[in-house]
Enzyme design. Structure first.
Site: not given
Length: 420
Positions: A46, A49-50, A126
């Site tokens: 993740h 991904e960012h 998040e």
């Protein structure tokens, strides 16, 4: 409609040609996700991904978004347990621009240390937003309870500790090891031609890193009785999620499970919705869903209700599970459930983005693209006895887990209600 070409270095190109559309959706898929991460790297997929959105050698973060949004398109990404996907959509004349941006992000992201430091804080925000929402938190807790001490039970986002301690070198190392050509699939769906897409991708193919396909830790459950996880929180409404371990996506019983799930709780005409909401007014929302992985799977029944109504809700859920074990559904109910799934399938595959997702998920999961016609045929072959059969196979106490976010502080009396 579907065509696949595997290039010499293992990079695969797949297309779903829909010439009547004005749009094209492009996705770059990698067969790696949260379950491939060791505990100390939890959240790495993740985080990567960012970071792919934060700048390359050619574009900064703003220029990446402008390159797609400036032509009327949009750009996004997601990370799941077994896949990661970076995708964009625009009108057909802008295919080359979409491909250039996505490949640039994938191959040339710099992981600038200053951007990495800033993105840590964004990801922690998040994570905090998920944990602040009881209906999200209860799903995270259920995963931990269903798959304890296994990557499938960990948050895809990671924890505050792992987000803070993941280093640039570790992220780059994880990417270098796993984001390789043989594990990568480029999908174009919509107004495109397969040959043109293959030629366009071939220009970049040699720059994709070589390596072996990523490997994950198998999941071997050792549950002997129902598990319960309480998370005390002063909430106005209790959130519950019951998980039942089922088969993997490779098991042919999954088709009968799809129909059973529609009968049980997938929509407003399902048994649980009608019973818990319409007849008893116990819950505003109640539904069931399925998740299939390479070697395991789960059915989840979720609901939001008053704390003092939990025992009654669990009794009613148990009653419906026992009904499915004891008696096969009638012909009319079976037909409605099947027609609902097939209708939703047809509606869901109308757009280029949904076709891009269908191709990516199926090819990475099965090594081929399962057509909608094939899935419909398998669903039409499911009998009422098959539905009862999977209920008997999986609705057992040693397969059940329960997570609850509420003011409750004791599990007393709950375990007895988790025996389908």
């Amino acid at each position: 409609m579907y065509r696949v070409t595997r290039l010499p270095n293992g990079l695969t190109v797949a297309t779903a040609e829909m010439p009547h559309l004005a749009s094209v959706s492009l996705g770059l898929w990698v067969g790696v996700g949260g379950r491939f991460e060791p505990a100390e790297l939890n959240g790495a997929s993740h985080f990567i991904e960012h970071m792919l959105f934060k700048g390359t050698r050619r574009r900064n973060a703003e220029q990446i978004s402008q390159a797609v949004e400036g032509i009327g398109g949009y750009l996004n990404a997601f990370t799941s347990e077994e896949n990661s996907c970076f995708y964009a959509k625009a009108t057909r004349v802008h295919f080359d621009e979409l491909l250039d941006v996505i490949v640039d992000m994938f191959l040339n992201s710099t992981f600038d240390p200053m951007e990495l430091t800033k993105e840590r804080e964004v990801i922690k925000e998040e994570l905090a937003s998920y944990l602040d929402q009881p209906h999200q938190l209860v799903q995270e807790l259920l995963n931990e309870t269903l798959w304890p001490d296994h990557p499938l039970g960990r948050s895809l986002t990671g924890t505050v500790k792992t987000i803070d301690t993941l280093t640039r070198a570790e992220l780059l190392g994880f990417r270098r090891k796993n984001y390789v050509a043989p594990a990568t699939l480029i999908v174009a769906a919509g107004a495109c031609r397969h040959e043109k897409v293959v030629r366009a991708v071939s220009k970049f193919a040699s720059r994709f890193p070589t390596g072996s396909n990523p490997v994950f830790e198998p999941c071997i459950p050792t549950q002997g009785k129902p598990r319960i996880r309480l998370h005390p929180r002063d909430t106005a409404q209790l959130q519950m999620a019951m998980g039942i371990r089922v088969c993997s996506r490779r098991d042919p019983r999954r088709y009968a499970l799809r129909i059973l799930n529609a009968i049980l709780g997938e929509n407003m005409s399902s048994r649980l919705f009608q019973l818990l909401r319409e007849e008893r007014a116990l819950a505003y929302s109640v539904h069931s869903s399925l998740a299939f992985y390479d070697d395991v799977g789960s059915m989840t029944i979720s609901a939001g209700l008053d704390t003092d109504k939990l025992p009654q809700a669990l009794r009613l859920i148990r009653h419906e599970l026992r009904r499915l074990v004891a008696r096969a559904p009638g012909a009319a109910e079976l037909r409605r459930a099947r027609d609902y799934i097939i209708g939703q399938l047809d509606l869901g595959l109308e757009g280029s983005e949904s076709q891009m997702t269908w191709v990516g998920e199926h090819y990475l999961a099965h090594g081929r693209i399962v057509t909608a016609a094939e899935l419909k045929q398998r669903l039409r072959g499911v009998t009422a006895a098959d539905v009862r059969g999977v209920a008997r196979d999986f609705f057992k106490p040693e397969r059940v887990s329960l997570a609850v976010v509420s003011p409750l502080k004791s599990v007393r009396g709950l375990e007895a209600l988790l025996s389908p």
